[in-house]
Design a protein around this motif. Structure first.
Motif, mmCIF file in Angstrom:
data_model
loop_
_atom_site.group_PDB
_atom_site.id
_atom_site.type_symbol
_atom_site.label_atom_id
_atom_site.label_comp_id
_atom_site.label_asym_id
_atom_site.label_seq_id
_atom_site.Cartn_x
_atom_site.Cartn_y
_atom_site.Cartn_z
ATOM 1 N N ILE A 120 15.913 -2.024 3.559
ATOM 2 C CA ILE A 120 14.508 -2.042 3.955
ATOM 3 C C ILE A 120 13.663 -1.495 2.815
ATOM 4 C CG2 ILE A 120 12.813 -1.182 5.619
ATOM 5 C CD1 ILE A 120 14.842 -3.098 6.830
ATOM 6 N N ALA A 121 12.548 -2.136 2.541
ATOM 7 C CA ALA A 121 11.658 -1.657 1.482
ATOM 8 C C ALA A 121 11.194 -0.242 1.789
ATOM 9 C CB ALA A 121 10.455 -2.587 1.356
ATOM 10 N N ARG A 122 11.159 0.593 0.775
ATOM 11 C CA ARG A 122 10.812 2.003 0.974
ATOM 12 C C ARG A 122 9.470 2.171 1.667
ATOM 13 N NH1 ARG A 122 9.700 5.896 2.675
ATOM 14 N NH2 ARG A 122 9.556 8.008 1.815
ATOM 15 N N VAL A 138 9.621 8.817 6.388
ATOM 16 C CA VAL A 138 10.665 9.849 6.373
ATOM 17 C C VAL A 138 10.027 11.234 6.403
ATOM 18 C CG1 VAL A 138 12.658 10.766 5.129
ATOM 19 C CG2 VAL A 138 12.163 8.303 5.062
ATOM 20 N N THR A 139 10.480 12.031 7.352
ATOM 21 C CA THR A 139 9.999 13.404 7.516
ATOM 22 C C THR A 139 11.123 14.384 7.231
ATOM 23 O OG1 THR A 139 8.464 12.733 9.271
ATOM 24 C CG2 THR A 139 9.031 15.082 9.154
ATOM 25 N N THR A 140 10.825 15.456 6.502
ATOM 26 C CA THR A 140 11.746 16.583 6.403
ATOM 27 C C THR A 140 10.932 17.874 6.427
ATOM 28 O OG1 THR A 140 13.727 17.452 5.336
ATOM 29 C CG2 THR A 140 11.957 16.691 3.875
ATOM 30 N N ASP A 163 11.690 9.386 -4.099
ATOM 31 C CA ASP A 163 10.649 9.917 -4.980
ATOM 32 C C ASP A 163 9.503 10.516 -4.173
ATOM 33 O OD1 ASP A 163 11.989 9.108 -7.286
ATOM 34 O OD2 ASP A 163 11.090 7.105 -7.223
ATOM 35 N N MET A 164 9.245 9.933 -3.013
ATOM 36 C CA MET A 164 8.114 10.337 -2.186
ATOM 37 C C MET A 164 8.598 10.657 -0.774
ATOM 38 S SD MET A 164 4.710 10.505 -1.655
ATOM 39 C CE MET A 164 3.903 9.525 -2.922
ATOM 40 N N ILE A 165 8.143 11.785 -0.233
ATOM 41 C CA ILE A 165 8.384 12.120 1.168
ATOM 42 C C ILE A 165 7.126 11.744 1.939
ATOM 43 C CG2 ILE A 165 8.923 13.948 2.815
ATOM 44 C CD1 ILE A 165 11.188 13.366 0.839
#
Length: 276
Positions: free
Chosen positions: A69-71, A76-78, A104-106
Motif C-alpha cells: 500500500i502506498a505510504r 500510523v500512530t505511535t 520517514d514520517m509519522i
C-alpha cells in the motif's frame, strides 16, 4: 457520519485521520503483530495504532512495508513512553520509533501519559517535531481536562487528538465536551472494555435488533458520538467484524439506552493516579 472504513475526520490542522483503526496493544512482536496488521490492511483498514512501550513497532513497520500500500494511503500512530518523557529524551525516542517503524514520517505522535513534571516539556518536543515536518499531527493520550488546560496554557499548539479509555461503562462526558469545544479529536482505546460486559442486556438487545455483534454496536456508538475508535484484535474474523460498522445507524433511543450503561468504570489506569 462515516460510511466506510476509509472515511476520515479532519483534525484542526487540516490532516485527515481515519475514524477506525487497528490497535496493537499487547500484540506480540514478530509474526503475531505482522499477521494482524497485514489482515487489517487487506480488510481495508488504513490506520494502525502502536506505541513504543508495546514493543511491536518493528513488526508493524515490516507489515506495512510488505503490504504494497502506498505510504500516503496509511495513517500510523505511535507514542512516547513515560520513561522517555522530557524534551531531549522525547526527541531521541521519536527517532528510535521512526527507525523501528521504518518510516520517514509519522502521521500522529502522542504523549502516552501525563507524567507529572515532564509532560509539558514532552509537549514542547512534539511541537518541535511538528514544526520540523517530522510528524503530520501531534496529540496526547490519557489526558484529563486539567492536563489539557495546563498544556494549552503553556504551548503554541493545541493537541489535535486525545486518546483515552472510552466505552459504554466510561463515557467521560465532561472530557468529551471540553475536547469538542477546543477542536481536539477524542479517540477511544479499549473501546470494547477489554472484553468485559459485552453480554450486558442493553448491548445484547441492540445486537439482536440490528443483527450485529455487541462489539459492532459499541463501535458504531463510538462513531455516532464523533469518537475515533481503534479496537484491538489478532483474530482475523474479529478484525473483519470490527470493520463492518456501516450500512446501519443506531437511533437516538438506542444511543440513549447505551448512555444508561455509564458507571465511570475504568479497566485501565487512572490518569490522575498511575505508577508506571
Amino acid at each position: 457520519m462515516p460510511s466506510s472504513i476509509k472515511d476520515t475526520t479532519v483534525l484542526h490542522n487540516g490532516v485527515h485521520m481515519p475514524w477506525v483503526g487497528l490497535g496493537v496493544w499487547k500484540v506480540q512482536e514478530g509474526g503475531e503483530v505482522e499477521r494482524a496488521v497485514e489482515t487489517a490492511i487487506r480488510t481495508g483498514y488504513v490506520s494502525i495504532d502502536t506505541a513504543a512501550v508495546y514493543g511491536n513497532e518493528e513488526g508493524v513497520g515490516q507489515a506495512i512495508q510488505r503490504s504494497g500500500i502506498a505510504r500516503d494511503q496509511l495513517f500510523v500512530t505511535t507514542k512516547v513512553w513515560n520513561a522517555n518523557q522530557g524534551y531531549d529524551s522525547t526527541l531521541k525516542a521519536f527517532d528510535e520509533s521512526r527507525r523501528k517503524l521504518g518510516l520517514d514520517m509519522i502521521d500522529l505522535y502522542l504523549v502516552h501519559w501525563p507524567v507529572k513534571g515532564k509532560y509539558k516539556d514532552t509537549w514542547r518536543a512534539l511541537e518541535k517535531l511538528y514544526r520540523d515536518g517530522a510528524v503530520r499531527a501531534i496529540g496526547v493520550s490519557n489526558f484529563q481536562v486539567h492536563h489539557l488546560q495546563d498544556v494549552m496554557q503553556n504551548s503554541e499548539i493545541t493537541p489535535m487528538v486525545n486518546q483515552v479509555e472510552f466505552h459504554p461503562l466510561l463515557q467521560q462526558k465532561e472530557l468529551r465536551a471540553f475536547c469538542s469545544e477546543n477542536r481536539i479529536q477524542l479517540e477511544a482505546w479499549s473501546p470494547l472494555m477489554q472484553g468485559n460486559s459485552l453480554d450486558h442486556p442493553v448491548l445484547a438487545g441492540l445486537a439482536a435488533k440490528y443483527g450485529k455483534s455487541p462489539a459492532q454496536i459499541i463501535l458504531r456508538w463510538d462513531l455516532q458520538n464523533g469518537v475515533v475508535t481503534i479496537p484491538k484484535s489478532v483474530n482475523e474474523n474479529r478484525i473483519r467484524e470490527n470493520s463492518d460498522l456501516f450500512g446501519f445507524e443506531l437511533t437516538a433511543e438506542d444511543m440513549a439506552q447505551i448512555e444508561t450503561m455509564n458507571r465511570n468504570q475504568r479497566f485501565g489506569a487512572d490518569p490522575d493516579n498511575f505508577n508506571f
